[in-house]
Design an enzyme around this catalytic site. Structure first.
Site, PDB file in Angstrom:
ATOM      1  N   LYS A   1       0.831  -1.217   0.000  1.00  0.00           N
ATOM      2  CA  LYS A   1       0.000   0.000   0.000  1.00  0.00           C
ATOM      3  C   LYS A   1       0.858   1.256   0.000  1.00  0.00           C
ATOM      4  O   LYS A   1       0.470   2.281  -0.587  1.00  0.00           O
ATOM      5  CB  LYS A   1      -0.948  -0.020   1.193  1.00  0.00           C
TER       6      LYS A   1
ATOM      7  N   GLU B   1      -1.508   7.405   8.006  1.00  0.00           N
ATOM      8  CA  GLU B   1      -2.131   8.359   7.091  1.00  0.00           C
ATOM      9  C   GLU B   1      -3.284   9.053   7.803  1.00  0.00           C
ATOM     10  O   GLU B   1      -3.762   8.570   8.841  1.00  0.00           O
ATOM     11  CB  GLU B   1      -2.641   7.645   5.837  1.00  0.00           C
TER      12      GLU B   1
ATOM     13  N   HIS C   1     -14.362  -4.305   8.939  1.00  0.00           N
ATOM     14  CA  HIS C   1     -13.632  -3.973   7.706  1.00  0.00           C
ATOM     15  C   HIS C   1     -13.860  -4.998   6.589  1.00  0.00           C
ATOM     16  O   HIS C   1     -13.125  -5.000   5.610  1.00  0.00           O
ATOM     17  CB  HIS C   1     -12.132  -3.824   7.981  1.00  0.00           C
TER      18      HIS C   1
ATOM     19  N   ARG D   1      -6.459  -8.090  -9.397  1.00  0.00           N
ATOM     20  CA  ARG D   1      -7.125  -9.354  -9.729  1.00  0.00           C
ATOM     21  C   ARG D   1      -8.596  -9.054  -9.972  1.00  0.00           C
ATOM     22  O   ARG D   1      -9.071  -7.946  -9.754  1.00  0.00           O
ATOM     23  CB  ARG D   1      -7.011 -10.351  -8.569  1.00  0.00           C
TER      24      ARG D   1
END
Length: 282
Positions: free
Chosen positions: A116, A183, A218, A274
Site C-alpha cells: 500500500k 495516514e 472492515h 485481480r
C-alpha cells in the site's frame, strides 16, 4: 490464439470462467484437491487434474503443481480466478516462464501494487512521517494484506507508539510483513471502488463504481452498483484516478481501484490486482 484454459481455482469463479470459455469455444481444464474431486467445477470442465492432498496449502496454493497440471493437460493459458494465487507475482512468473499465457496483470504490476505504501507513492501520496496533534486522528495500516488486520485508529498522540507496535505485530503475524504506515483518518467516509479493465495496448476502461460502505470489521457486507448519489464531477475524478493507477503500472486485465470518498473528494486507498469476488455486482 488461446485454445485451452486451466483455471487455478475452484467453486463459483472457476465455473464462471468455464462458462465463458465454453461460449467462446475454448477447452477448459480444472484442478481439484482430493476433497473436491466431486465438486461442480471439476465436473463441468472438459478435463480435470488431481492435485494430491486435501488442504489448500497442499493443492491450490502449490503453484508448481498447477503449472505442471497445465502442461500435462495441454493448456496454453492459466486463469487464476480470485483468492489463492491470484495476486502472487511469483506464480504469474512461473506460468509465463513455462511458456503459458497468464490471464492477468503483469507480475511487475502485481508487485508494485502489493504494498500500500508503494501504491500510494505511485499515486503521488506520501504517508505521514511525523505525526503531530494537528494530524489527529490518524490511521495506522499494514502495508501488506487487508481485511482490517494491522489497522488502528489513533486519536491521541500518546497512544501512537503503542498502536504502531501492536499493528506491526499483528501485520507480521497475519501477512509475514510487519511494515505499517500512518495516514490521515477520514471520518465518515464512503468506501467506493471502481472496476477497471485494461488491454495490452495501454487502453483502460473504467466500468463503473460500487459502493461498499456497509461493512463489519472492515469486511464488505453489501455492495451496490453504481454507487448512489455521487455527483458527476466526483465520479469523473474517481474514473480519472483509477485509470491513472492502472497506467502507472502498465496494468493488463481486470482490476479494482478502491477509494474513500468524503467532503466531495476522492482519497486513493489501494488497487486489487485481480478479479474481485464482487465483480458481478458491476
Amino acid at each position: 490464439m488461446i485454445s485451452t484454459v486451466l483455471v487455478a481455482n475452484r467453486g463459483e469463479i472457476a465455473c464462471r470462467v468455464f462458462r465463458t470459455c465454453r461460449d467462446l469455444g475454448i477447452r477448459t481444464v480444472a484442478v481439484h484437491s482430493d476433497a473436491d474431486a466431486g465438486a461442480l467445477h471439476a465436473r463441468v470442465a472438459d478435463a480435470a487434474v488431481r492435485l494430491p492432498g486435501a488442504t489448500p496449502a497442499e493443492t491450490y496454493l502449490r503453484g508448481d503443481l498447477i503449472v505442471k497440471a497445465a502442461l500435462a493437460a495441454g493448456a496454453d493459458a492459466v486463469h487464476p480466478g480470485y483468492g489463492f494465487l491470484s495476486e502472487n507475482a511469483g506464480f504469474a512468473r512461473a506460468v509465463l516462464d513455462a511458456g503459458l499465457v497468464w490471464i492477468g496483470p503483469p507480475p511487475e504490476a502485481i508487485e508494485a501494487m502489493a504494498s500500500k505504501t508503494r501504491a500510494k507513492q505511485l499515486m503521488g501520496i506520501e504517508p505521514l512521517k511525523e505525526v503531530t496533534e494537528a494530524d489527529l486522528p490518524v490511521l495506522v495500516k499494514a502495508a501488506a494484506g487487508g481485511g482490517g488486520r494491522g489497522m488502528r485508529v489513533v486519536r491521541r498522540l500518546a497512544d501512537l507508539d503503542a498502536e504502531l507496535a501492536a499493528a506491526r505485530a499483528e501485520a507480521a503475524s497475519a501477512f509475514g510483513d510487519g511494515e505499517v504506515f500512518t495516514e490521515p483518518y477520514v471520518e465518515g467516509g464512503r468506501h467506493v471502488e471502481v472496476q477497471i479493465l485494461a488491454d495490452a495496448h495501454g487502453t483502460v476502461w473504467p466500468l463503473g463504481t460500487r459502493d461498499c460502505s456497509l461493512q463489519r470489521r472492515h469486511q464488505k457486507v453489501i455492495e451496490e452498483a453504481p454507487a448512489p448519489g455521487l455527483p458527476e464531477p466526483l465520479t469523473a475524478e474517481l474514473y480519472e484516478l483509477a485509470v491513472r493507477a492502472a497506467r502507472a503500472v502498465d496494468y493488463v486485465g481486470a482490476g479494482t481501484v478502491e477509494f474513500l470518498v468524503a467532503g466531495g473528494r476522492a482519497h486513493f486507498l489501494e488497487m486489487n490486482t485481480r478479479l474481485q469476488v464482487e465483480h458481478p455486482v458491476t
